[in-house]
Write an enzyme that holds these catalytic residues in place. Structure first.
Site, PDB file in Angstrom:
ATOM      1  N   ASP A 282      36.559  21.232  -2.778  1.00 63.19           N
ATOM      2  CA  ASP A 282      36.651  21.188  -1.308  1.00 63.19           C
ATOM      3  C   ASP A 282      35.828  20.050  -0.698  1.00 63.19           C
ATOM      4  OD1 ASP A 282      38.271  23.406  -1.228  1.00 63.19           O
ATOM      5  OD2 ASP A 282      36.681  24.811  -0.687  1.00 63.19           O
TER       6      ASP A 282
ATOM      7  N   LYS B 268      35.228  24.864   7.372  1.00 56.39           N
ATOM      8  CA  LYS B 268      36.703  24.784   7.403  1.00 56.39           C
ATOM      9  C   LYS B 268      37.295  26.174   7.265  1.00 56.39           C
ATOM     10  CE  LYS B 268      37.515  25.843   2.898  1.00 56.39           C
ATOM     11  NZ  LYS B 268      38.107  27.092   2.464  1.00 56.39           N
TER      12      LYS B 268
HETATM   13  O1  C5P Z   1      35.704  22.920  -7.525  1.00 53.88           O
HETATM   14  P1  C5P Z   1      34.831  24.083  -7.226  1.00 53.88           P
HETATM   15  O2  C5P Z   1      33.496  23.980  -7.916  1.00 53.88           O
HETATM   16  O3  C5P Z   1      34.679  24.381  -5.792  1.00 53.88           O
HETATM   17  O4  C5P Z   1      35.565  25.343  -7.852  1.00 53.88           O
HETATM   18  C1  C5P Z   1      34.904  26.571  -8.055  1.00 53.88           C
HETATM   19  C2  C5P Z   1      35.735  27.413  -9.011  1.00 53.88           C
HETATM   20  O5  C5P Z   1      36.929  27.851  -8.367  1.00 53.88           O
HETATM   21  C3  C5P Z   1      36.205  26.683 -10.255  1.00 53.88           C
HETATM   22  O6  C5P Z   1      35.244  26.738 -11.261  1.00 53.88           O
HETATM   23  C4  C5P Z   1      37.463  27.464 -10.615  1.00 53.88           C
HETATM   24  O7  C5P Z   1      37.112  28.670 -11.264  1.00 53.88           O
HETATM   25  C5  C5P Z   1      38.033  27.838  -9.256  1.00 53.88           C
HETATM   26  N1  C5P Z   1      39.051  26.881  -8.765  1.00 53.88           N
HETATM   27  C6  C5P Z   1      40.298  26.846  -9.355  1.00 53.88           C
HETATM   28  N2  C5P Z   1      41.227  25.958  -8.894  1.00 53.88           N
HETATM   29  C7  C5P Z   1      40.953  25.144  -7.860  1.00 53.88           C
HETATM   30  C8  C5P Z   1      39.683  25.164  -7.234  1.00 53.88           C
HETATM   31  C9  C5P Z   1      38.754  26.056  -7.710  1.00 53.88           C
HETATM   32  O8  C5P Z   1      40.585  27.591 -10.290  1.00 53.88           O
HETATM   33  N3  C5P Z   1      41.890  24.292  -7.430  1.00 53.88           N
END
Ligand code: C5P
Length: 337
Positions: free
Chosen positions: A149, A22
């Protein structure tokens, strides 16, 4: 959300799932949530650049992931394995096993959701392979537990993504998909994607740095978040994708965080801006992959040709992509006798 096909209960001996990349056509950081994540307002778009997973069942209860890329973990550090473990735990069937062969095409650590998409593809494929018959809503719930995501990459297409990224709203488009109004009229939205193969950005670092730079400049109230969501729904970007007007400049709040720190991002953006007639240029997600948008694949290919010498000199890899209207997708099955 893009409608996913109903679950087919027939057992299969092997299946292949595609996991598309994406890009973010819009990434706006609205505020900081009580759970430590950021409240986002995004427009995400699936591409026809995809990883491929070939999955076969195993009788010994092991989840075995094979991948030719040595830098990728093949244990619980990979979302494919976490997805498999979560799915069988949710189904109350800990004895289920599978061998998963992962063919990587999406650049790693690039802001293109390659790892998330692989996890989504594993959920979709194993649900079918193991005959679990979880419906789309249940799979999306599991996807949200795996990462912000993952729900988008499961359903894909062109969607507004709110909350942490897991609250999805489909964008109503013509059957031809997202449009781009170029200098010579409208065409399909096409993408020239570039990435420096040695650069990578940690997503937690990018959000952490965003927090440091923003300080207290975050929205706080749900009514303020909703106002921003409404402006995005009714704003010029969606009207452009619907073919009603020219593309506005794209917004990615993480770009201003990453750009000063990454020389290759600055150089790549400058390169893409020097192409003939890019309609917009931006970084995807937390980077460092970058893209330019064009009206039609021919223009994206012409731009790659025009920039090829400079791309090679700058050490960039490049891909020309079409937009895809779907997320993770089972592409082939071998039926059990
Ligand atoms: O959800 P995911 O594991 O992909 O997120 C990775 C990191 O990105 C999280 O641990 C956080 O530090 C940051 N993040 C965030 N806010 C979001 C998505 C991700 O702060 N909406």
């Amino acid at each position: 959300m893009t409608e996913m096909r109903p679950m087919d209960p027939c057992p299969v001996d092997q299946l292949t799932v595609e996991a598309p990349a994406k890009i973010n056509l819009h990434l706006e950081v609205l505020g900081l949530r009580a759970d430590g994540f950021h409240e986002l307002a995004m427009v995400m778009q699936s591409l026809d650049l995809a990883d491929r997973l070939a999955i076969t069942p195993r009788g010994d209860g092991a989840i075995v992931l094979n991948c030719g890329v040595s830098s990728l973990p093949t244990d619980g550090g990979n979302l494919v394995v976490r997805a498999a473990e979560l799915l069988r735990q949710q189904a109350g069937r800990p004895e289920l096993g599978a061998t998963i062969q992962l063919e990587k095409r999406i650049p790693i650590g690039a802001g293109l959701a390659g790892g998330s998409s692989d996890g989504a593809a594993a959920l979709l494929g194993l649900n079918r392979l193991w005959g679990l018959q979880l419906d789309t809503a249940s799979l999306l719930q599991l996807a949200a537990q795996l990462g912000s995501d993952v729900p988008f990459t499961l359903s894909g297409g062109t969607q507004l993504c709110f909350g942490r990224g897991e609250r999805l709203e489909p964008v109503a488009l013509s059957p031809a998909g997202p449009r781009a109004l170029g200098p010579e009229g409208p065409g399909e939205l096409a993408v020239l994607l570039i990435k420096d193969p040695v650069a990578s950005v940690s997503t937690p670092w990018a959000y952490g740095r965003c927090r440091e730079l923003r300080g207290d400049f975050y929205l706080e109230r749900e009514s303020e978040f909703e106002q921003r969501r409404r402006s995005l729904r009714d704003g010029p970007l969606l009207a452009a994708l619907q073919g009603q007007r020219a593309l506005p400049p794209l917004r990615n709040d993480l770009q201003s965080v990453v750009e000063p720190e990454q020389e290759s991002v600055r150089a790549g953006l400058e390169l893409l801006r020097s192409a003939i007639d890019p309609l917009a240029v931006a970084m995807s997600g937390s980077g460092p992959s970058l893209f330019a948008l064009f009206a039609g694949l021919e223009r994206a290919e012409a731009a790659r040709e025009q920039l090829q010498a400079a791309l090679t000199a700058g050490g960039f890899e490049a891909w020309c992509c079409r937009c895809s209207h779907q997320g993770a997708r089972i592409t082939a099955t071998v039926q059990a006798p």
